[in-house]
Design a protein around this motif. Structure first.
Motif, PDB file in Angstrom:
ATOM      1  N   UNK A   1      40.900   8.194  66.375  1.00 50.30           N
ATOM      2  CA  UNK A   1      42.154   8.922  66.417  1.00 50.30           C
ATOM      3  C   UNK A   1      42.438   9.705  65.151  1.00 50.30           C
ATOM      4  N   UNK A   2      43.620  10.293  65.097  1.00 47.56           N
ATOM      5  CA  UNK A   2      44.038  11.138  63.990  1.00 47.56           C
ATOM      6  C   UNK A   2      45.536  11.337  64.080  1.00 47.56           C
ATOM      7  N   UNK A   3      46.055  12.269  63.300  1.00 45.87           N
ATOM      8  CA  UNK A   3      47.492  12.510  63.239  1.00 45.87           C
ATOM      9  C   UNK A   3      48.105  12.633  64.635  1.00 45.87           C
TER      10      UNK A   3
ATOM     11  N   UNK B   1      51.989  17.381  71.841  1.00 41.98           N
ATOM     12  CA  UNK B   1      50.997  18.348  72.315  1.00 41.98           C
ATOM     13  C   UNK B   1      49.645  18.129  71.658  1.00 41.98           C
ATOM     14  N   UNK B   2      48.606  18.598  72.324  1.00 39.43           N
ATOM     15  CA  UNK B   2      47.262  18.449  71.798  1.00 39.43           C
ATOM     16  C   UNK B   2      46.376  17.766  72.811  1.00 39.43           C
ATOM     17  N   UNK B   3      45.323  17.158  72.346  1.00 33.54           N
ATOM     18  CA  UNK B   3      44.410  16.445  73.236  1.00 33.54           C
ATOM     19  C   UNK B   3      43.853  15.230  72.515  1.00 33.54           C
ATOM     20  N   UNK B   4      43.371  14.272  73.295  1.00 39.04           N
ATOM     21  CA  UNK B   4      42.802  13.050  72.728  1.00 39.04           C
ATOM     22  C   UNK B   4      41.726  12.543  73.674  1.00 39.04           C
ATOM     23  N   UNK B   5      41.135  11.416  73.320  1.00 41.24           N
ATOM     24  CA  UNK B   5      40.112  10.852  74.201  1.00 41.24           C
ATOM     25  C   UNK B   5      40.731  10.034  75.336  1.00 41.24           C
ATOM     26  N   UNK B   6      42.075   9.978  75.392  1.00 37.41           N
ATOM     27  CA  UNK B   6      42.752   9.255  76.468  1.00 37.41           C
ATOM     28  C   UNK B   6      43.417  10.187  77.471  1.00 37.41           C
ATOM     29  N   UNK B   7      44.014  11.262  76.941  1.00 38.61           N
ATOM     30  CA  UNK B   7      44.846  12.114  77.787  1.00 38.61           C
ATOM     31  C   UNK B   7      44.307  13.545  77.814  1.00 38.61           C
TER      32      UNK B   7
END
Length: 250
Positions: free
Chosen positions: A81-83, A163-169
């Motif tokens: 993860x990150x900010x 907003x943004x993207x991740x490895x979950x959503x």
């Protein structure tokens, strides 16, 4: 004094001279690296001014951040993860304290929280204790004497979409949720939503054996999930956190 710099933060922009220096040094993201360099320069000015006025040995300086690194241009390895996420890469941040002659240089692995700053600085400044209960813990003896911290659980509450993207959503960096960390080891994440199959979305990680949060062990430790959920719900009620009623019943 609370001095909050704009940098490092999007939009990514920095003096061209510093960008050129970063490019020459082979930085993977020169403009972002230049923002970090600019922050270093400004922080050095603060330290120099304090010393020039003969206040360096009577001034406590805390350098910290409110988020982990910006995902697109930073590397949080070995953390996930990150900010803007509830992963360790989002909630673990720099936390450095400087007080010459009172705090010996060392590294502590004890988990602390920003809410600890108020009771700690109050104690070090001889401010009379308030009758109003405070969320944080007094770290003054831990800072000055290295006294071990008492075991406690830490909790976070993030009741919004980001907003943004991740490895979950697919479309979000994160969705509303919260997390609780027990003794720096067991970490429960509860998202205020359901999985595709309609089940409650709760994840459990053993940071002691899996600091990268690669394996969700919730199904292997149902009792741990229950006990941590009780504590998380109790904490949210104590601080009057807003939570959807349907989720709180889970």
């Amino acid at each position: 004094l609370h001095l909050a710099y704009y940098t490092v933060h999007a939009p990514i922009q920095a003096p061209e001279k510093l960008v050129a220096e970063q490019k020459a040094a082979g930085a993977p993201h020169p403009r972002y690296g230049a923002m970090v360099a600019a922050l270093d320069i400004e922080f050095a000015r603060v330290l120099a001014a304090v010393k020039q006025r003969g206040l360096d040995e009577n001034t406590i300086i805390v350098f910290t951040s409110d988020n982990g690194g910006y995902g697109p241009v930073t590397n949080q390895e070995p953390l996930r993860g990150y900010k803007g996420t509830l992963d360790e890469g989002g909630v673990r941040v720099p936390f450095m304290v400087r007080w010459p002659g009172k705090i010996k240089p060392r590294v502590s692995a004890d988990p602390v929280h920003h809410v600890d700053l108020l009771p700690t600085l109050g104690a070090l400044g001889a401010v009379p204790p308030t009758e109003t209960p405070l969320d944080g813990m007094d770290l003054s003896s831990h800072w000055t004497e290295g006294t071990p911290l008492e075991g406690r659980n830490l909790a976070w509450h993030f009741p919004c979409y980001l907003q943004g993207s991740s490895d979950r959503f697919e479309h979000w960096r994160t969705i509303p949720g919260g997390t609780i960390l027990e003794d720096g080891r067991w970490k429960l994440i509860q998202f205020f939503g359901t999985r595709d199959d309609g089940s409650a979305w709760k994840e459990l990680y053993d940071l002691e054996s899996d600091p990268k949060e690669t394996k969700d062990v919730a199904s292997e430790h149902p009792d741990k999930i229950k006990s941590l959920m009780r504590e998380l719900v109790t904490w949210r009620k104590t601080v009057h956190a807003t939570v959807p009623k349907a989720i709180e019943r889970d």
